[in-house]
Design an enzyme around this catalytic site. Structure first.
Site, PDB file in Angstrom:
ATOM      1  N   ASN A 208      10.693  -5.668 -13.652  1.00  0.00           N
ATOM      2  CA  ASN A 208      10.496  -4.544 -14.566  1.00  0.00           C
ATOM      3  C   ASN A 208      11.848  -3.981 -14.979  1.00  0.00           C
ATOM      4  O   ASN A 208      12.889  -4.501 -14.577  1.00  0.00           O
ATOM      5  CB  ASN A 208       9.607  -3.476 -13.912  1.00  0.00           C
ATOM      6  CG  ASN A 208      10.184  -2.997 -12.595  1.00  0.00           C
ATOM      7  OD1 ASN A 208      11.270  -2.408 -12.549  1.00  0.00           O
ATOM      8  ND2 ASN A 208       9.469  -3.236 -11.499  1.00  0.00           N
ATOM      9  N   ASP A 276       3.616  -5.065  -8.538  1.00  0.00           N
ATOM     10  CA  ASP A 276       2.283  -5.024  -7.925  1.00  0.00           C
ATOM     11  C   ASP A 276       1.767  -6.412  -7.562  1.00  0.00           C
ATOM     12  O   ASP A 276       0.981  -6.562  -6.630  1.00  0.00           O
ATOM     13  CB  ASP A 276       1.287  -4.359  -8.880  1.00  0.00           C
ATOM     14  CG  ASP A 276       1.601  -2.888  -9.091  1.00  0.00           C
ATOM     15  OD1 ASP A 276       1.874  -2.196  -8.094  1.00  0.00           O
ATOM     16  OD2 ASP A 276       1.590  -2.443 -10.251  1.00  0.00           O
ATOM     17  N   PRO A 303       2.238  -6.583  -0.982  1.00  0.00           N
ATOM     18  CA  PRO A 303       1.921  -5.536   0.006  1.00  0.00           C
ATOM     19  C   PRO A 303       2.157  -4.157  -0.588  1.00  0.00           C
ATOM     20  O   PRO A 303       3.078  -3.962  -1.395  1.00  0.00           O
ATOM     21  CB  PRO A 303       2.890  -5.836   1.156  1.00  0.00           C
ATOM     22  CG  PRO A 303       3.991  -6.639   0.548  1.00  0.00           C
ATOM     23  CD  PRO A 303       3.347  -7.446  -0.535  1.00  0.00           C
ATOM     24  N   ASP A 304       1.326  -3.207  -0.211  1.00  0.00           N
ATOM     25  CA  ASP A 304       1.451  -1.828  -0.691  1.00  0.00           C
ATOM     26  C   ASP A 304       2.347  -1.082   0.296  1.00  0.00           C
ATOM     27  O   ASP A 304       1.896  -0.615   1.345  1.00  0.00           O
ATOM     28  CB  ASP A 304       0.067  -1.180  -0.776  1.00  0.00           C
ATOM     29  CG  ASP A 304       0.098   0.143  -1.523  1.00  0.00           C
ATOM     30  OD1 ASP A 304       1.092   0.875  -1.378  1.00  0.00           O
ATOM     31  OD2 ASP A 304      -0.871   0.448  -2.234  1.00  0.00           O
ATOM     32  N   PHE A 323       6.570   7.627  -5.600  1.00  0.00           N
ATOM     33  CA  PHE A 323       6.846   7.859  -7.010  1.00  0.00           C
ATOM     34  C   PHE A 323       5.713   7.253  -7.835  1.00  0.00           C
ATOM     35  O   PHE A 323       5.157   6.218  -7.460  1.00  0.00           O
ATOM     36  CB  PHE A 323       8.174   7.224  -7.422  1.00  0.00           C
ATOM     37  CG  PHE A 323       9.365   8.126  -7.204  1.00  0.00           C
ATOM     38  CD1 PHE A 323      10.134   8.557  -8.272  1.00  0.00           C
ATOM     39  CD2 PHE A 323       9.711   8.540  -5.925  1.00  0.00           C
ATOM     40  CE1 PHE A 323      11.229   9.386  -8.075  1.00  0.00           C
ATOM     41  CE2 PHE A 323      10.799   9.375  -5.726  1.00  0.00           C
ATOM     42  CZ  PHE A 323      11.556   9.800  -6.806  1.00  0.00           C
ATOM     43  N   LYS A 337      -3.202   8.892  -7.114  1.00  0.00           N
ATOM     44  CA  LYS A 337      -2.377   7.978  -6.313  1.00  0.00           C
ATOM     45  C   LYS A 337      -2.005   8.618  -4.985  1.00  0.00           C
ATOM     46  O   LYS A 337      -2.048   7.957  -3.939  1.00  0.00           O
ATOM     47  CB  LYS A 337      -1.115   7.593  -7.095  1.00  0.00           C
ATOM     48  CG  LYS A 337      -0.199   6.632  -6.345  1.00  0.00           C
ATOM     49  CD  LYS A 337       0.972   6.184  -7.214  1.00  0.00           C
ATOM     50  CE  LYS A 337       1.852   5.179  -6.462  1.00  0.00           C
ATOM     51  NZ  LYS A 337       2.957   4.681  -7.313  1.00  0.00           N
ATOM     52  N   LYS A 341      -3.050   6.740  -1.552  1.00  0.00           N
ATOM     53  CA  LYS A 341      -2.016   6.162  -0.685  1.00  0.00           C
ATOM     54  C   LYS A 341      -1.897   6.892   0.653  1.00  0.00           C
ATOM     55  O   LYS A 341      -1.506   6.299   1.655  1.00  0.00           O
ATOM     56  CB  LYS A 341      -0.661   6.188  -1.390  1.00  0.00           C
ATOM     57  CG  LYS A 341      -0.634   5.519  -2.754  1.00  0.00           C
ATOM     58  CD  LYS A 341      -0.787   4.022  -2.665  1.00  0.00           C
ATOM     59  CE  LYS A 341      -0.590   3.392  -4.036  1.00  0.00           C
ATOM     60  NZ  LYS A 341      -0.710   1.928  -4.017  1.00  0.00           N
TER      61      LYS A 341
END
Length: 398
Positions: A208, A276, A303-304, A323, A337, A341
């Site tokens: 990105n 992601d 992985p998150d 963020f 979010k 999370k």
């Protein structure tokens, strides 16, 4: 800031020992006194005469000096300093420190001290990456030892990678932080920054537009308030700030591994723009263009990292900040979010085309917490970082 401070400098046996001559000079320029201790191996790289001349003090080398030991000199040496600095901290010295060995003056001082210790590792890249060194590093961090570096670079042995001792000015910055009276002194904070890159084949990847500017600014601000900062960064466009421990990664999985290895920490700030998805199977060779046919790529979830750390049952940082870079419905998406999370705060910002946030010098953020939203005006990224660092200090001190 270092005026009147007393530094006990333990010089290990490595080629990087030559940098200690400049380090001593710069410490004294800033008003600190330096008491040098050299291992026998260090004397193979720099002379005690050079060290003593720059420090303006005698070099201590022998554990069994009868004149001094009549007054337990090695105990006194270890306790009169404001900070003990080990530079270079070789693999051998780190191993002895982790194992609690006291076989010479340097290691005996380190065992006998209750003064904070800062290490600047320096060794061959293979030695740094060796499982034994990484185990010792984890043990020493758990014991409260601070680290600065090592940096990536060319080695005297001809190899390239992590293992170069931090430069004198970087060590100075770390010393100032370790001795600082800032509101985050004694706090350990992990900051992630930059993009990740997920390989498709040996020459292509998914990424990105994140420059790493905001994460870098946050790390700099936290370090300026006295925090010990572990800076986990992807391939960013901006250089890491001085005085932080830099861990360079490429992929999301590597970032998660690096964050987990850096724990325990008082706070974790996840400013990185993590991909992601990744390609499920990376091609081993360059994918060739075929006329009239398009490649088919299968994706898998990365992985998150934010959720993984936020939802830890044991050892979770007291403050976890995520963020949310959004292009529409910024606050609604950020609020959802945060709840999903399990983090404490979300720093939400609009990165839609035209805002100039990605790669730009300014940012407009909203701090989303359980008790509400705090809206900040548009400001420079360093100003955002300074303000966020002060909020973090307030939160950690209750």
């Amino acid at each position: 800031m270092l005026g009147g401070k007393r530094i006990l400098l333990i010089i290990g046996g490595g080629i990087a020992a030559y940098k200690c001559l400049d380090l001593i000079r710069r410490l004294r320029e800033r008003g600190a006194s330096v008491t040098p201790v050299m291992t026998r191996a260090a004397e193979e790289f720099v002379t005690p005469l050079s060290v003593a001349a720059l420090a303006g003090e005698e070099v201590h080398r022998d554990l069994f000096d009868l004149t001094k030991e009549a007054e337990m000199g090695h105990i006194q040496l270890s306790r009169v300093a404001d900070l003990v600095v080990v530079a270079p901290a070789t693999a051998d010295l780190m191993g002895k420190m982790a194992g609690g060995l006291a076989s010479d003056l340097a290691t005996t001082l380190l065992m006998a001290t209750d003064t904070p210790v800062l290490c600047a590792p320096a060794m061959n890249v293979r030695m740094w990456d060796h499982p034994a060194t990484q185990r010792n590093l984890a043990q020493l961090r758990g014991d409260g030892i601070r680290f600065v570096g090592p940096n990536d670079g060319d080695m005297a042995c001809g190899e390239f990678g992590p293992g170069r001792m931090a430069e004198p000015l970087e060590i100075i910055a770390a010393i100032e932080q370790a001795l600082g009276a800032g509101p985050l002194a004694g706090k350990r904070v992990i900051v992630t920054s930059g993009p990740t890159q997920e390989p498709i084949d040996p020459v292509r990847y998914i990424s990105n537009h994140s420059s790493g500017a905001q994460g870098t600014a946050i790390a700099r601000a936290l370090a300026g308030l006295g925090a010990e900062v572990v800076f986990v960064t992807g391939p960013a466009q901006v250089a890491p700030p001085p005085g932080v421990e830099v861990v360079r990664i490429t992929t999301a999985q590597q970032m998660l591994d690096a964050v987990q290895a850096a724990l325990p920490a008082d706070a974790a700030i996840f400013a990185a723009a993590v991909a992601d998805w990744r390609v499920a199977e990376v091609a081993g060779s360059k994918m060739k263009k075929t006329e009239g046919a398009l490649p088919t790529l299968s994706f898998a979830e990365n992985p998150d990292i934010l959720a993984t750390i936020s939802q830890m049952k044991k050892g979770r940082p007291a403050l976890v900040v995520g963020f949310a870079a959004e292009t529409d419905d910024v606050l609604a998406n950020a609020t959802a979010k945060r709840a999903r999370k399990g983090c404490d705060w979300i720093v939400a910002n609009d990165v839609s085309p035209g805002t100039g946030t990605f790669g730009g010098s300014e940012n407009t953020v909203h701090i989303v917490r359980e008790d509400g939203v705090e809206d900040w005006p548009r400001m420079g990224k360093q100003e955002v970082a300074d303000r966020l660092a002060r909020r973090i200090a307030e939160a950690l001190h209750g």
